[in-house]
Design a protein around this motif. Sequence first.
Motif, mmCIF file in Angstrom:
data_model
loop_
_atom_site.group_PDB
_atom_site.id
_atom_site.type_symbol
_atom_site.label_atom_id
_atom_site.label_comp_id
_atom_site.label_asym_id
_atom_site.label_seq_id
_atom_site.Cartn_x
_atom_site.Cartn_y
_atom_site.Cartn_z
ATOM 1 N N THR A 165 0.821 -1.213 0.000
ATOM 2 C CA THR A 165 0.000 0.000 0.000
ATOM 3 C C THR A 165 0.852 1.258 0.000
ATOM 4 O O THR A 165 0.592 2.202 -0.750
ATOM 5 C CB THR A 165 -0.931 0.002 1.217
ATOM 6 O OG1 THR A 165 -1.747 -1.159 1.191
ATOM 7 C CG2 THR A 165 -1.825 1.233 1.217
ATOM 8 N N LEU B 141 0.796 3.856 -3.042
ATOM 9 C CA LEU B 141 0.284 5.217 -2.855
ATOM 10 C C LEU B 141 1.327 6.262 -3.228
ATOM 11 O O LEU B 141 0.995 7.297 -3.824
ATOM 12 C CB LEU B 141 -0.164 5.414 -1.410
ATOM 13 C CG LEU B 141 -1.470 4.711 -0.998
ATOM 14 C CD1 LEU B 141 -1.686 4.826 0.507
ATOM 15 C CD2 LEU B 141 -2.665 5.307 -1.741
ATOM 16 N N ALA C 21 -2.253 11.202 -1.012
ATOM 17 C CA ALA C 21 -1.705 9.868 -1.242
ATOM 18 C C ALA C 21 -0.271 9.765 -0.747
ATOM 19 O O ALA C 21 0.139 8.732 -0.203
ATOM 20 C CB ALA C 21 -1.777 9.528 -2.735
ATOM 21 N N GLY D 30 0.838 7.245 2.030
ATOM 22 C CA GLY D 30 1.844 6.252 1.673
ATOM 23 C C GLY D 30 2.967 6.190 2.691
ATOM 24 O O GLY D 30 3.422 5.097 3.062
ATOM 25 N N LEU E 196 -4.343 2.176 -6.786
ATOM 26 C CA LEU E 196 -3.854 2.949 -5.640
ATOM 27 C C LEU E 196 -3.352 4.332 -6.055
ATOM 28 O O LEU E 196 -2.604 4.968 -5.304
ATOM 29 C CB LEU E 196 -2.736 2.186 -4.920
ATOM 30 C CG LEU E 196 -3.174 0.934 -4.156
ATOM 31 C CD1 LEU E 196 -2.008 0.330 -3.392
ATOM 32 C CD2 LEU E 196 -4.317 1.247 -3.190
#
Length: 284
Positions: A33, A37, A181, A185, A217
């Motif tokens: 993830t 991101l 994001a 992240g 993502l």
Amino acid sequence: MTSDLLALGAIVLWSSLATLGVALAHVPPFLLTGAGLLIGSLIALPLSNFDIRRWRVPLPTLAVGAGGLFGYHFLLFMGLRLAPPVQANLVNYLWPLGMVVMAPLFLPGMRVRAGHVAAALLGFAGAATAILGRAGGGSLLAGGLRWGYLFAFGAAVSWASYSLMTRRLPRFPTAAVGGFAAIAGVLALLCHAVLEPPASLSGAQWGLLALLGLGPLGGAFFLWDAALKRGDPRRIGLLAFLTPLLSTAMLMAAHHQRPDASIVAATLMIVGAAFWGSRIRASD
């Protein structure tokens, strides 16, 4: 119509998440993830003409944006760790229903009619059919009540709230999603450092991570934000029930499996729900 197309673009990208996730199954989830991101945040560079100052937003907006992206993924991954994944994912897909029924709480003057709720319940039934049909059925609370279900429910509420709250915030450019994001992240990578074992990735895995970041993502969040700025969140919430259906269909295609009766039934229910919801007068 523009908002529908933008939302459908986000939905198609999100639908590829499971297929890419299977290909990257050996990568720890928070590393997946966080890296995805951060890669996805780079999409904001051309959107802002490579002027990072255009990412600037008031602190409350930044908190809602970054907190929404990070909070959703954190709660979802914790839910998937602590409860059976199929059932936890089904609880997570309460978020489109949440968007429909919670709209008046976040958007004054917007009403939810009985038809909206009924269409949303039909859409959720279709999502459940797609998910549980592929899993071979099973009780939602298989193995007893687990904390994981509460985390998954929290993820659903988190994403529905984020999607609606962005309509309440002072208007901000879609490029600012890049900042959301990037912060989310970094937080996900901190979770990786604390909660997961170290991992090294191959060149092929980094290539798939790039696709993950540019698609489900990354690009999906920019399309979703643009759709919410232009359309009715109740209608967009109904369209979002297509996500688990398309996700399941992509997984089956990747594994050369034919659609079964559950996919056909889910398609009829979800498309029917979206059509029903679109026929409801959206002026109030």
